[in-house]
Write an enzyme that holds these catalytic residues in place. Structure first.
Site, mmCIF file in Angstrom:
data_model
loop_
_atom_site.group_PDB
_atom_site.id
_atom_site.type_symbol
_atom_site.label_atom_id
_atom_site.label_comp_id
_atom_site.label_asym_id
_atom_site.label_seq_id
_atom_site.Cartn_x
_atom_site.Cartn_y
_atom_site.Cartn_z
ATOM 1 N N GLU A 5 10.803 82.145 43.085
ATOM 2 C CA GLU A 5 10.436 82.938 44.262
ATOM 3 C C GLU A 5 10.726 82.168 45.543
ATOM 4 O O GLU A 5 11.244 82.728 46.514
ATOM 5 C CB GLU A 5 8.944 83.299 44.221
ATOM 6 C CG GLU A 5 8.515 84.125 43.019
ATOM 7 C CD GLU A 5 8.112 83.248 41.836
ATOM 8 O OE1 GLU A 5 8.747 82.189 41.611
ATOM 9 O OE2 GLU A 5 7.173 83.629 41.126
ATOM 10 N N ALA B 247 28.069 70.911 2.724
ATOM 11 C CA ALA B 247 29.002 69.817 2.402
ATOM 12 C C ALA B 247 29.373 69.914 0.928
ATOM 13 O O ALA B 247 28.697 70.588 0.149
ATOM 14 C CB ALA B 247 28.353 68.460 2.678
ATOM 15 N N SER C 221 31.958 67.194 5.074
ATOM 16 C CA SER C 221 31.421 68.361 5.779
ATOM 17 C C SER C 221 32.211 68.748 7.021
ATOM 18 O O SER C 221 31.917 69.772 7.642
ATOM 19 C CB SER C 221 29.970 68.089 6.183
ATOM 20 O OG SER C 221 29.928 67.027 7.110
ATOM 21 N N TRP D 234 35.598 69.967 8.692
ATOM 22 C CA TRP D 234 34.685 70.942 9.252
ATOM 23 C C TRP D 234 34.618 72.165 8.352
ATOM 24 O O TRP D 234 35.652 72.576 7.819
ATOM 25 C CB TRP D 234 35.138 71.384 10.654
ATOM 26 C CG TRP D 234 35.144 70.245 11.635
ATOM 27 C CD1 TRP D 234 36.219 69.551 12.090
ATOM 28 C CD2 TRP D 234 34.001 69.672 12.281
ATOM 29 N NE1 TRP D 234 35.828 68.577 12.988
ATOM 30 C CE2 TRP D 234 34.471 68.643 13.118
ATOM 31 C CE3 TRP D 234 32.629 69.920 12.226
ATOM 32 C CZ2 TRP D 234 33.621 67.864 13.891
ATOM 33 C CZ3 TRP D 234 31.800 69.153 13.006
ATOM 34 C CH2 TRP D 234 32.290 68.142 13.833
ATOM 35 N N ARG E 54 23.222 74.787 22.168
ATOM 36 C CA ARG E 54 22.550 73.577 22.639
ATOM 37 C C ARG E 54 22.195 73.722 24.122
ATOM 38 O O ARG E 54 21.115 73.341 24.550
ATOM 39 C CB ARG E 54 23.449 72.339 22.472
ATOM 40 C CG ARG E 54 23.549 71.859 21.050
ATOM 41 C CD ARG E 54 24.416 70.604 20.977
ATOM 42 N NE ARG E 54 24.535 70.152 19.593
ATOM 43 C CZ ARG E 54 25.302 69.134 19.210
ATOM 44 N NH1 ARG E 54 26.015 68.470 20.106
ATOM 45 N NH2 ARG E 54 25.357 68.780 17.944
ATOM 46 N N LEU F 18 25.081 64.522 19.917
ATOM 47 C CA LEU F 18 24.047 65.535 20.172
ATOM 48 C C LEU F 18 23.948 65.892 21.658
ATOM 49 O O LEU F 18 22.861 66.055 22.206
ATOM 50 C CB LEU F 18 22.678 65.085 19.636
ATOM 51 C CG LEU F 18 22.619 64.751 18.142
ATOM 52 C CD1 LEU F 18 21.199 64.326 17.742
ATOM 53 C CD2 LEU F 18 23.055 65.947 17.290
ATOM 54 N N LEU G 96 15.152 68.180 6.633
ATOM 55 C CA LEU G 96 14.387 68.621 7.798
ATOM 56 C C LEU G 96 14.282 70.147 7.820
ATOM 57 O O LEU G 96 13.215 70.709 8.097
ATOM 58 C CB LEU G 96 15.061 68.101 9.082
ATOM 59 C CG LEU G 96 14.365 68.405 10.399
ATOM 60 C CD1 LEU G 96 12.929 67.889 10.400
ATOM 61 C CD2 LEU G 96 15.147 67.787 11.567
#
Ligand code: AOF
Ligand code: ZN
Length: 367
Positions: free
Chosen positions: A52, A162, A168, A170, A184, A204, A300
């Protein structure tokens, strides 16, 4: 032009700030007088100034008697900048159209009340669903005390990341990998497990020029602080933050060696699978993160799915098949009955060169 049209424009502006405003939400604001847009802006990178304030600065005197469209309730608290509600009042705005209330306990309704008390007409709830989706990360941080989690996977049609030998690069096409960088860009941070960090030595970062002015936070779930001191992450820790999620009992001298080049170590309670993920996400939210993109690996991904911490899935499928001896996208996490399967609903699908990208969100039935 109708209210809907201007709110849509404000939402479009807010979208441009995603991944850049944490710990704050990305808000859009459009100021219209006599059917003419006299000011438009979104929250500045880093979270301030607010939308604003910037839009009012653009409008100048033309804000008098105008309508302001804001995707989130204007703030009412004295933070590092004066309240936006006060700025709107002072500028003489006649009408404010708000998509959703600000869940921040310092605001939550007080901004709207302040405007009304000053005699400004306030319309609430226009395009509320769209605004809630846009602010999901911020709302999640404030109300659930963890960032919104997007899990990104890039696999073959049979869900392999993989071959059995670990090759892996690509699986997906350059078009997909480019889109992965854009993804990202819309997140505050990117996170991987230590296995991926050791195997790929990734940067990353978001490598699309001009896409991101606030550096991406890079996070590694690294319970025993195994990240190499000669890794690219450590080498670039001065340029963009690197945060390691480690167990409390990780070696102190290792932590010291990693912090010297600028890495931050976040100590967490132990858990059988590495670090206590719920505690880890709480720490990330406490540090201000609202939107975290997790890029694997399989361990993960499995832990997050197991604990039902995946809000969104961005799944790139390359049109190939590796077969059952390839590495799966997510390790087993103990599902023996279909009732325990993690379910998502499809939000969008697109073609990227030879590949497919599907966006999913957690199925409402499972939350
Ligand atoms: C707005 N417009 O563009 C944004 C808002 O730390 P501060 O002072 O910058 O305040 C942060 C809070 O302000 C944040 O938690 C949220 O409630 C609100 N964000 N408000 O009026 C904006 N980004
Ligand atoms: Zn504000």
């Amino acid at each position: 032009m109708c209210d809907h049209h201007h709110m849509q424009a404000a939402l479009g502006l807010a979208r441009r700030g995603l991944g850049q405003c944490w710990p704050n939400p990305s808000v859009g604001c459009v100021i219209v007088r006599d059917g003419v847009v006299v000011g438009r802006s979104f929250t500045a990178p880093g979270g301030r100034p607010h939308a604003e304030t910037r839009a009012l600065a653009m409008a100048g005197d033309a804000a008098r008697g105008a309508t302001a469209y804001v995707t989130l309730e204007p703030c009412s608290h004295h933070g590092r900048t004066p309240p936006c509600a006060d700025a709107l009042i002072k500028a003489g705005v006649a009408r404010v159209v708000v998509a959703i209330c600000d869940p921040d306990p310092r605001v939550s309704g007080r901004g709207i009340a302040r405007l009304r008390d000053a005699g400004i007409e306030v319309v609430e709830g226009l395009m509320a669903d769209e605004a809630a989706a846009l602010n999901e990360g911020f709302i999640c941080r404030v109300t659930r005390r963890r960032p919104m989690i997007t899990l990104k996977l890039a696999t073959t049609l049979d869900g392999r990341i993989a071959t059995s030998t670990g090759e892996s690069q690509w699986i997906t096409a350059p078009e997909s990998r480019r889109e992965a960088h854009a993804l990202r860009g819309r997140h505050d941070a990117v996170m991987v497990g230590i296995g991926t960090a050791l195997a790929d030595d990734p940067d990353l970062t978001c490598r699309i020029a001009g896409y991101k002015s606030v550096p991406m936070v890079r996070i590694v779930a690294d319970s025993h602080l195994r990240l190499s001191l000669t890794s690219r992450l450590v080498a670039t820790a001065g340029a963009a933050p690197v945060w390691l999620l480690a167990r409390e009992d990780a070696a102190a001298e290792r932590a010291e060696a990693l912090t010297r080049p600028g890495v931050s170590v976040i100590s967490l309670p132990d858990s059988p699978t590495g670090v206590d993920l719920a505690a880890a996400l709480q720490q990330l939210a406490a540090r201000g993160l609202t939107r975290v993109l997790v890029e694997g690996g399989a361990g993960l991904a499995a832990s997050l799915l197991q604990h039902d911490l995946v809000d969104h899935l961005a799944w790139f499928h390359a049109p190939g098949v590796i077969g059952g001896d390839g590495l799966p996208a997510a390790q087993g996490f103990g599902v023996t009955q279909l009732a325990a399967m993690r379910r998502f609903e499809r939000v969008a699908t697109s073609a990227l060169g030879p590949d497919m990208l599907s966006h999913f969100r957690r199925s409402p039935a499972s939350s």
